[in-house]
Design an enzyme around this catalytic site. Structure first.
Site, PDB file in Angstrom:
ATOM      1  N   ASP A  78      -9.240  -4.861  -1.195  1.00 42.63           N
ATOM      2  CA  ASP A  78      -9.057  -3.789  -2.183  1.00 42.63           C
ATOM      3  C   ASP A  78      -8.952  -4.383  -3.586  1.00 42.63           C
ATOM      4  OD1 ASP A  78      -8.393  -1.073  -3.157  1.00 42.63           O
ATOM      5  OD2 ASP A  78      -6.484  -2.042  -3.623  1.00 42.63           O
TER       6      ASP A  78
ATOM      7  N   LYS B 250      -3.192   0.389   1.078  1.00 41.10           N
ATOM      8  CA  LYS B 250      -1.948  -0.312   0.716  1.00 41.10           C
ATOM      9  C   LYS B 250      -0.744   0.329   1.415  1.00 41.10           C
ATOM     10  CE  LYS B 250      -3.553  -0.070  -3.501  1.00 41.10           C
ATOM     11  NZ  LYS B 250      -4.361  -0.248  -4.684  1.00 41.10           N
TER      12      LYS B 250
ATOM     13  N   ARG C 269     -14.987  -2.311  -9.300  1.00 40.73           N
ATOM     14  CA  ARG C 269     -15.090  -0.888  -9.689  1.00 40.73           C
ATOM     15  C   ARG C 269     -14.723  -0.713 -11.154  1.00 40.73           C
ATOM     16  NH1 ARG C 269     -10.964   1.645  -5.912  1.00 40.73           N
ATOM     17  NH2 ARG C 269     -11.390   3.539  -7.067  1.00 40.73           N
TER      18      ARG C 269
ATOM     19  N   HIS D 222       4.202   7.523  -2.766  1.00 38.62           N
ATOM     20  CA  HIS D 222       3.227   7.000  -3.733  1.00 38.62           C
ATOM     21  C   HIS D 222       2.871   8.097  -4.716  1.00 38.62           C
ATOM     22  CE1 HIS D 222      -0.010   4.484  -5.247  1.00 38.62           C
ATOM     23  NE2 HIS D 222      -0.689   5.608  -5.371  1.00 38.62           N
TER      24      HIS D 222
ATOM     25  N   SER E 141      -8.475   3.133  -1.205  1.00 37.09           N
ATOM     26  CA  SER E 141      -7.745   2.071  -1.898  1.00 37.09           C
ATOM     27  C   SER E 141      -6.232   2.319  -1.803  1.00 37.09           C
ATOM     28  CB  SER E 141      -8.214   2.038  -3.362  1.00 37.09           C
ATOM     29  OG  SER E 141      -7.346   1.290  -4.155  1.00 37.09           O
TER      30      SER E 141
HETATM   31  N1  URA Z   1      -4.844   3.430  -7.575  1.00 37.23           N
HETATM   32  C1  URA Z   1      -5.261   2.589  -6.594  1.00 37.23           C
HETATM   33  O1  URA Z   1      -4.465   1.880  -5.987  1.00 37.23           O
HETATM   34  N2  URA Z   1      -6.564   2.551  -6.315  1.00 37.23           N
HETATM   35  C2  URA Z   1      -7.488   3.310  -6.944  1.00 37.23           C
HETATM   36  O2  URA Z   1      -8.651   3.242  -6.620  1.00 37.23           O
HETATM   37  C3  URA Z   1      -7.041   4.167  -7.952  1.00 37.23           C
HETATM   38  C4  URA Z   1      -5.711   4.216  -8.243  1.00 37.23           C
END
Ligand code: URA
Length: 438
Positions: free
Chosen positions: A161, A187, A168, A82, A183
């Protein structure tokens, strides 16, 4: 416990209990807790932070809000990567087939780009026929048979999320380290991989502008990974200027293919090798990072990485002839040029401003779900440290609209700064962060 008490508690700097965090996520998911109270709690978290235990619990609660992928039926250690997002970041397109060619099993769920940062799924969508919507069965079968699959995130995974992020986004609470870390990691955890490498970008074009915050984010993410039983390593990498020369979906796919062919930009290659080496070592396919880099370099040079990219594209329905004939990826209608008004050494090429110019061209989306122009993009001809003579070509700009071309060219020109002295070269990889052993 009432939501008001929780907001009060967090506002005054205390830690929330496991039960409180689980209650907040579960209650929000079923609509029992209103947006205004969740917004207030998010703002309290923004100011008071969350400790490691709270952040791990929040991550688990986000994972528990939806479906998860069980990869245990696949042989070997399944890996994922990621990036926290940058400009010109096409690393996944190079790194993942490269490590798959070395025997690392890759199961990646990826997102679309937002704002000035691009997304892997958008880039892959440039390849005619390429499917980014594999079913769970297709995804698992491809990981098993080909060794690599990359598909879009499904809304059934970590739905909490998705809801929290949308809130947010409109309450100025995105840039909170525990909220970002939970967050992202929710994932990664939900999509099942055991071996995770994180590329945490630092600089003007990144979420984290300074080294200290990037380090804090990386430490939080790697310790969440470790706490939840995943081998997680993070590299902090520079994002002051774009990565490579290409910015935009179509041009980045071409640059990624060139890198797989062995003649891509040095920074794209170096970062792919460094991140890839982490995956190789943690998949027990190389005894050391240095030996892993040697293995990966050989696979780039002998064509194995490119061959794996072709197999992966074919497995997902993509036209493999586009890999050798970039014209098959399409041709943008308009081409513009940016030329230097003065001479000197390039000492600034602000990644954020370049990324914003790409958004103006239509290469990135300002809002989630918006359409983008896959053929829009920028090719840089000079990077920081290069000498530029007045009138020399700085960048080529591609899009499908005269108006966008003019706007983006003005924006792009604001990214450049010159000096009389050549600036010192700065490192691409700034730090390596590994969680405690698990
Ligand atoms: N990428 C994400 O998946 N979540 C965040 O909060 C910020 C960047």
């Amino acid at each position: 416990m009432s939501m008001v008490e929780m907001i009060h508690k967090k506002r005054d700097g205390s830690a929330l209990s496991q039960t409180e965090i689980q209650h907040f996520i579960a209650g929000y998911m079923v609509g029992e807790i209103p947006d205004y109270q969740v917004s207030a709690l998010l703002m309290a978290i923004y100011f008071s932070g969350m400790n490691r235990e709270e952040t791990v619990t929040l991550t688990e609660a986000l994972v528990a809000s939806g479906e998860t992928l069980d990869l245990s039926m696949l042989a070997g250690i399944v890996a994922d990567k990621h990036s926290t997002g940058g400009v010109g970041d096409k690393i996944s397109l190079v790194l993942l087939p490269l490590v798959a060619a070395a025997g690392v099993t890759i199961a990646k769920m990826s997102g679309r780009g937002l704002g000035h940062t691009g997304g892997t799924i958008d880039k892959l969508s440039c390849i005619p026929g390429f499917r980014t919507d594999l079913t769970r069965t297709e995804f698992l079968a491809q990981v098993r048979d080909v060794g690599i699959a990359i598909t879009g995130q499904t809304p059934q995974m970590t739905p909490a999320d998705g809801l929290l992020y949308a809130l947010r986004d409109v309450t100025a609470t995105v840039d909170s380290i525990p909220l970002i870390a939970s967050s992202i990691m929710s994932k990664k955890i939900a999509s099942g991989a055991q071996n995770i490498v994180l590329d945490v970008k630092v600089g003007s074009g990144a979420f984290m502008r300074d080294l200290a915050s990037a380090r804090e984010l990386a430490q939080m993410m790697t310790s969440i990974g470790a706490a939840l039983g995943r081998k997680t390593v993070a590299l902090l990498s520079a994002m002051e200027q774009p990565l490579g020369f290409a910015i935009g979906n179509h041009v980045e796919v071409i640059e990624a293919i060139e890198t797989l062919q062995g003649y891509g930009p040095a920074d794209v290659k170096a970062l792919s090798l460094a991140l890839g080496a982490e995956l190789l070592v943690n998949s027990k396919l190389a005894p050391s990072l240095a030996q892993a880099e040697e293995i990966l370099s050989a696979l780039l040079n002998d064509g194995s990485a490119l061959a794996m990219f072709r197999r992966f594209v074919a497995a997902q329905g993509g036209d493999t002839t586009a890999v050798d004939t970039p014209a098959k990826l399409g041709t943008p209608r308009n081409r513009g040029e940016l030329r230097a008004v003065a001479g000197g050494f390039l000492c600034e090429l602000d990644a954020l401003k370049v990324g914003q110019a790409a958004v103006l061209l239509g290469a990135g989306r300002e809002q989630k779900g918006a359409e983008i122009d896959l053929l829009a993009g920028i090719i840089l001809h000079k990077k920081i440290g290069d000498f530029v003579a007045a009138g020399e070509l700085l960048a080529e700009i591609f899009c499908n609209s005269d108006e966008k071309l003019a706007l983006a060219t003005t924006q792009l020109s604001s990214a450049y700064g010159y000096s009389e002295q050549q600036p010192p070269t700065s490192p691409l990889i700034l730090e390596r962060i590994e969680a405690e052993n698990i």
